[in-house]
Design a protein around this motif. Structure first.
Motif, PDB file in Angstrom:
ATOM      1  N   GLY A 439       0.693  -1.205  -0.120  1.00  0.00           N
ATOM      2  CA  GLY A 439       0.098   0.144   0.087  1.00  0.00           C
ATOM      3  C   GLY A 439       0.766   1.316   0.033  1.00  0.00           C
ATOM      4  O   GLY A 439       2.083   1.224  -0.296  1.00  0.00           O
ATOM      5  N   LEU A 440       0.226   2.312   0.405  1.00  0.00           N
ATOM      6  CA  LEU A 440       0.708   4.004   0.141  1.00  0.00           C
ATOM      7  C   LEU A 440       1.865   3.922   1.127  1.00  0.00           C
ATOM      8  O   LEU A 440       3.107   4.192   0.724  1.00  0.00           O
ATOM      9  CB  LEU A 440      -0.226   4.760   0.473  1.00  0.00           C
ATOM     10  CG  LEU A 440       0.359   6.147   0.082  1.00  0.00           C
ATOM     11  CD1 LEU A 440       0.347   6.327  -1.370  1.00  0.00           C
ATOM     12  CD2 LEU A 440      -0.822   7.129   0.719  1.00  0.00           C
ATOM     13  N   ALA A 443       5.159   1.939  -0.102  1.00  0.00           N
ATOM     14  CA  ALA A 443       5.443   2.504  -1.196  1.00  0.00           C
ATOM     15  C   ALA A 443       6.523   3.583  -1.029  1.00  0.00           C
ATOM     16  O   ALA A 443       6.898   4.180  -1.975  1.00  0.00           O
ATOM     17  CB  ALA A 443       4.243   2.874  -2.199  1.00  0.00           C
ATOM     18  N   ALA A 444       6.640   4.138   0.286  1.00  0.00           N
ATOM     19  CA  ALA A 444       7.347   5.184   0.444  1.00  0.00           C
ATOM     20  C   ALA A 444       8.813   5.048  -0.085  1.00  0.00           C
ATOM     21  O   ALA A 444       9.207   3.789   0.085  1.00  0.00           O
ATOM     22  CB  ALA A 444       7.493   5.461   1.838  1.00  0.00           C
ATOM     23  N   TYR A 445       9.414   6.003  -0.447  1.00  0.00           N
ATOM     24  CA  TYR A 445      10.911   5.789  -1.121  1.00  0.00           C
ATOM     25  C   TYR A 445      11.920   5.005  -0.222  1.00  0.00           C
ATOM     26  O   TYR A 445      12.569   4.004  -0.729  1.00  0.00           O
ATOM     27  CB  TYR A 445      11.368   7.031  -1.396  1.00  0.00           C
ATOM     28  CG  TYR A 445      12.623   7.171  -2.123  1.00  0.00           C
ATOM     29  CD1 TYR A 445      13.753   7.278  -1.235  1.00  0.00           C
ATOM     30  CD2 TYR A 445      12.893   6.828  -3.435  1.00  0.00           C
ATOM     31  CE1 TYR A 445      15.229   7.319  -2.063  1.00  0.00           C
ATOM     32  CE2 TYR A 445      14.345   6.917  -3.799  1.00  0.00           C
ATOM     33  CZ  TYR A 445      15.213   6.971  -3.074  1.00  0.00           C
ATOM     34  OH  TYR A 445      16.617   7.009  -3.721  1.00  0.00           O
ATOM     35  N   ARG A 446      11.656   5.320   1.044  1.00  0.00           N
ATOM     36  CA  ARG A 446      12.794   4.860   1.974  1.00  0.00           C
ATOM     37  C   ARG A 446      12.731   3.244   2.125  1.00  0.00           C
ATOM     38  O   ARG A 446      13.621   2.743   2.928  1.00  0.00           O
ATOM     39  CB  ARG A 446      12.640   5.507   3.406  1.00  0.00           C
ATOM     40  CG  ARG A 446      11.230   5.436   4.014  1.00  0.00           C
ATOM     41  CD  ARG A 446      11.316   6.482   5.287  1.00  0.00           C
ATOM     42  NE  ARG A 446       9.855   6.639   5.667  1.00  0.00           N
ATOM     43  CZ  ARG A 446       9.079   6.083   6.465  1.00  0.00           C
ATOM     44  NH1 ARG A 446      10.029   4.840   7.110  1.00  0.00           N
ATOM     45  NH2 ARG A 446       8.128   5.941   6.811  1.00  0.00           N
ATOM     46  N   GLU A 450       9.633   0.388  -4.035  1.00  0.00           N
ATOM     47  CA  GLU A 450       9.062   0.921  -5.172  1.00  0.00           C
ATOM     48  C   GLU A 450      10.108   1.195  -6.269  1.00  0.00           C
ATOM     49  O   GLU A 450      10.095   1.205  -7.200  1.00  0.00           O
ATOM     50  CB  GLU A 450       8.266   2.230  -4.838  1.00  0.00           C
ATOM     51  CG  GLU A 450       9.153   3.138  -4.381  1.00  0.00           C
ATOM     52  CD  GLU A 450      10.096   4.090  -5.254  1.00  0.00           C
ATOM     53  OE1 GLU A 450       9.665   4.263  -6.276  1.00  0.00           O
ATOM     54  OE2 GLU A 450      11.219   4.299  -4.745  1.00  0.00           O
TER      55      GLU A 450
END
Lengths: 487, 389
Positions: A439-440, A443-446, A450
């Motif tokens: 989920g969102l 999906a965070a860059y860190r 992703e």
């Protein structure tokens, strides 16, 4: 940063080569050393991935996003120290003597950690592959020797294989397309050699390469009949690096435009004469395509392992996210997809070790010849230079043609192209679906999940788009056999 | 593009949106993607406010443009073909407006719409939504955002990532009571983002919708007064459903707009790129891929329009939930974009061509306000419940 508490996959200290590649159970009965080497390679690759790739991957991606020319030199130096530059050179010549299975098993582990940094190592082998396919002993020995020197001195050499042009991508990777390709590059015949003008684009590590192998026709209107393969060092007058691209992913692996302005190439640096350039290209592709299948599977696996770790840690409604039925089904589906793709490239790899290029160095005639040349003679000198003479080159190509006839190359194009499509399509599907699970938040860059999604897309495009690869499968399976033409 | 039987008023608005995209958005969108600058979104929203987009749903008698949600969706479709970050910010704003217009009293509407309809048209008239966590760690979790009874009501805890948090001045908050974060009765509130105790955390970084800020928001014992509540306390389930329905449909429209952009780029490139002796637009495989894109665009457009059509279309179908549109459109458009990149070959991976950006953007759209598999499971679950009764 993503926590990875489960001792699974990259985080496991135990080799699981026999679990991942079931065919090796049978191979082990007859060739236990082959399997033992694969196990060691897997553990080596995995440990290297964990210790040196995982901790740097995100940071390298970020830095390269700000500056596309960025190179993680500390990482390169470490890879050099750990023997990557000579790992696949024949044992008789002081190399690691590893073969295709070792390469792929390692690649999958390392790509699961990060493709961009891994590619700084593994895509560098295009140089050695290009030299091997050309099979001029003088130059082959020179490149092998220089790679050993690079390792000894701690100063890496980089190679690029440059065939893509601004107006010709698929066109330069398919003999059926080449005749009508709009080439930008031209190698005009001049006394003593050639004068090259034009550009190549989207060249992996083009901005780093010390040595470039590239194709150019002597008559751009007849690329099929006049394409040659050339070798050039980056310090040649008239050669320069143009734009370094900003890409969606694969960021820490620079991609560049190469510009040739009246570059003089001496006759001896023409590795493949007029009309054989495309043959050389296809032979390289017959080797590399299957390996790119491993890259696709590796990146997909990287996304999946991170997702499994995330879903294990994440508490939802009093249980773990990984305990939800839909998550388990999704993970299971992705496991079977990756497994199928893995077997696809693995069977290509076993064939390579059986009858392909890697096996060539094990071939008795080649092995004996290599034994005949003590290391000292390999160094820069008249003897080695004389080995690059055209008549010797011709003889060696004839010999190579006997052990690896065109049928074998075509065979690898067929199965390698299929494995490439399979592995990279699987990687893309898996990376995308993993984000649907985390989920969102996930999906965070860190978290780096992703990043796998961004990284894997280009694998469906390079080494021939998956559409071009499919076309190749059709050609080798049916068109050539039954004389079916293309409209 | 929308050439059917739509009112002139809509045609005008859609035309203005198109021009806005061409003149103000497209020239800056790649730059906005590469280097975050909240000014890009803020300026765009200000300009959109001037043409009445922020107040598009507000009835004329209250001073707004008074158009239907369907008109809003078509506008977002067009805006998203320029930049999906802008369209998404608007989607959340319009969803918050919906909650206010449906659940608010006349006094509340007057209070909150003042900023939106103000002659100054500042972009700080933006609102956004905070929805209940899809996956609270547990029913009794103490840290997640919840409504607590303590000397009246207070909001306390951490909300997940909020779209446009530091740009929005008004927050439409849907919250469950402490002690039952999974199924507890929902209360809907509208409060000012600068209410004492509201902490907007550091911006979370994503690789898509990069011009759109996402922040975690923490509420530290924020006092709630009766005037903050839209409708009745603990009776907000219906409002939540309707708000989500609109947001989902608008995300669907946003996805389709992005998909149109991807298709258009792929078609243009295919007509220019020459391989195998002809432009690739003349290769059947490329044509097949373009054909699939067209099919998906038509199907997705029909679905989000249908979901906002309220009464049945042609007397045959009733409007499906916006969640179907969100799921279908975002999934279909991801496939469109992956193929659009594929058609571009190597160029498709390079940032300069603007098509890989669409892949990064639509992936985030897929993940907004309920992961797609979960939305599909929930849709089926309610049907199973009905069938078992």
């Amino acid at each position: 940063m993503l926590k990875m508490p489960l001792a699974y996959g990259l985080m496991s200290e135990e080799a699981d080569v026999l679990e991942r590649y079931p065919a090796l159970h049978f191979v082990k009965k007859r060739f236990p050393d082959y399997v033992k080497s694969a196990e060691e390679s897997q553990l080596f690759g995995r440990r290297f991935a964990r210790e040196h790739i995982l901790p740097r991957a995100l940071e390298a991606d970020k830095k390269a996003a700000e500056d596309p020319e960025y190179v993680d030199w500390d990482f390169v130096k470490e890879a050099l120290r750990q023997g990557f530059w000579t790992m696949f050179l024949p044992k008789q010549l002081g190399g690691g003597g590893k073969c295709a299975i070792d390469s792929c098993v390692m690649s999958e582990e390392m790509c699961a950690a990060d493709i961009s940094l891994t590619a700084l190592i593994i895509f560098n082998f295009f140089g050695f592959t290009a030299a091997s396919c050309a099979f001029n002993p003088g130059f082959l020995l020179r490149e092998m020797n220089d790679m050993k020197e690079a390792e000894r001195k701690g100063e890496p050499i980089f190679y690029s294989w440059a065939i893509t042009e601004p107006s010709a991508g698929t066109d330069v990777e398919d003999p059926d397309a080449l005749q009508r390709a709009r080439m930008s590059i031209h190698a005009k015949r001049v006394p003593g050699g050639y004068r090259v003008n034009g550009r190549k684009c989207f060249i992996t590590m083009g901005s780093l390469a010390h040595r470039i192998v590239f194709n150019a026709p002597t008559d751009p209107k007849r690329p099929m009949e006049t394409s040659c393969t050339f070798f050039v060092r980056s310090d040649r007058e008239g050669f320069r690096v143009g734009r370094v691209e900003r890409k969606c992913g694969h960021k820490a692996n620079p991609t560049a435009e190469l510009i040739f302005e009246d570059v003089f190439i001496p006759e001896e640096d023409c590795w493949m004469k007029e009309g054989t350039g495309i043959e050389h290209t296809m032979e390289i592709l017959s080797i590399t395509r299957g390996l790119v299948g491993a890259v696709g599977v590796g990146i997909g696996r990287g996304a999946l392992e991170r997702t499994i770790q995330y879903a294990y840690e994440k508490k939802v409604r009093g249980h773990r996210l990984i305990e939800e039925d839909w998550v388990q089904m999704a993970i299971a589906d992705m496991l079977q997809l990756l497994n199928a793709a893995r077997q696809s490239y693995a069977s290509v790899v076993l064939a390579m070790d059986g009858i392909g290029l890697f096996s060539l160095f094990q071939n008795p005639a080649v092995a004996i010849s290599l034994k005949m040349f003590p290391e000292q003679l390999m160094k820069e000198g008249r003897f080695r230079q004389s080995l690059s003479a055209e008549w010797i080159h011709g003889l060696c190509r004839k010999m190579k043609g006997k052990f690896m006839p065109q049928e074998v190359i075509d065979y690898f194009l067929r199965i390698g192209s299929a494995a490439k499509v399979n592995g990279t399509d699987a990687g893309m599907a898996v990376a995308s679906r993993c984000l649907d699970i985390v989920g969102l938040d996930g999906a965070a860059y860190r978290y780096g999940i992703e990043k796998c999604f961004r990284d894997v897309k280009v694998c469906q495009i390079y080494e021939g788009t998956n559409q071009a690869n499919r076309k190749e499968v059709f050609k080798e399976e049916l068109a050539h056999k039954f004389d079916i033409s293309f409209i | 593009m929308f050439t059917g039987n739509i009112p002139d008023e809509w045609k005008q608005l859609l035309d203005v949106c198109s021009k806005f995209v061409t003149r103000e958005v497209t020239p800056h969108v790649l730059e906005a993607d590469q280097e975050y600058d909240v000014g890009f979104l803020r300026n765009s929203l200000r300009q959109l406010s001037e043409i009445g987009m922020l107040g598009i749903l507000v009835p004329e008698e209250l001073g707004g443009t008074g158009l239907e949600p369907l008109a809003a969706s078509l506008s977002l479709d067009i805006l998203s073909s320029g930049c999906s970050s802008i369209a998404t910010a608007l989607a959340y704003h319009l969803a918050a407006q919906k909650a206010l217009l449906e659940g608010g009293s006349e006094a509340q509407k007057k209070q909150w719409l003042k900023a939106v309809l103000d002659g100054e048209s500042e972009a700080n008239a933006l609102s956004t939504c905070i929805f209940p966590d899809w996956d609270p760690p547990s029913r009794e979790d103490k840290k997640g955002l919840a409504l607590e009874k303590e000397d009246g009501f207070i909001l306390d805890g951490k909300a997940g990532l909020v779209v446009g948090a530091d740009l929005a001045s008004a927050l439409a908050v849907f919250v469950r009571p402490r002690g039952d974060l999974v199924e507890g009765p929902v209360t809907c509130l509208m409060i000012s983002a600068d209410r004492k105790g509201i902490e907007i955390g550091e911006r979370e970084l994503f690789s898509g919708l990069k011009a759109l800020p996402f922040h975690p928001v923490t509420f530290r014992k924020v006092k709630i007064v009766p005037e903050d509540i839209l409708g009745k306390p603990q009776k907000g389930e219906g409002l939540l459903k309707d708000t989500r329905h609109l947001l989902h449909a608008l995300i669907g429209a946003t996805a389709i707009g992005l998909g149109r952009n991807a298709y258009s780029k792929a078609l243009t490139y295919a007509c220019e790129r020459y391989q195998y002796g002809k432009t690739i637009a003349h290769h059947q495989e490329i044509q097949r891929m373009l054909g699939i894109m067209l099919t998906s665009l038509h199907a997705g457009t029909a679905l989000y329009i249908q979901s906002l059509s309220g009464k049945s279309m042609n007397g045959i179908l009733s409007a499906p939930g916006g969640d179907y549109a969100k799921v279908f459109c975002t999934n279909a458009v991801l496939d469109i974009v992956l193929d659009a990149i594929q058609i571009h070959g190597g160029y498709g991976y390079m940032q300069d061509y603007g098509v890989e950006k669409l892949m990064r953007d639509v992936k985030i759209l897929q993940l907004l306000e309920g992961r797609n598999p979960v939305l599909q499971i929930d849709a089926a679950r309610s049907e199973v419940d009905k069938a078992e009764q």
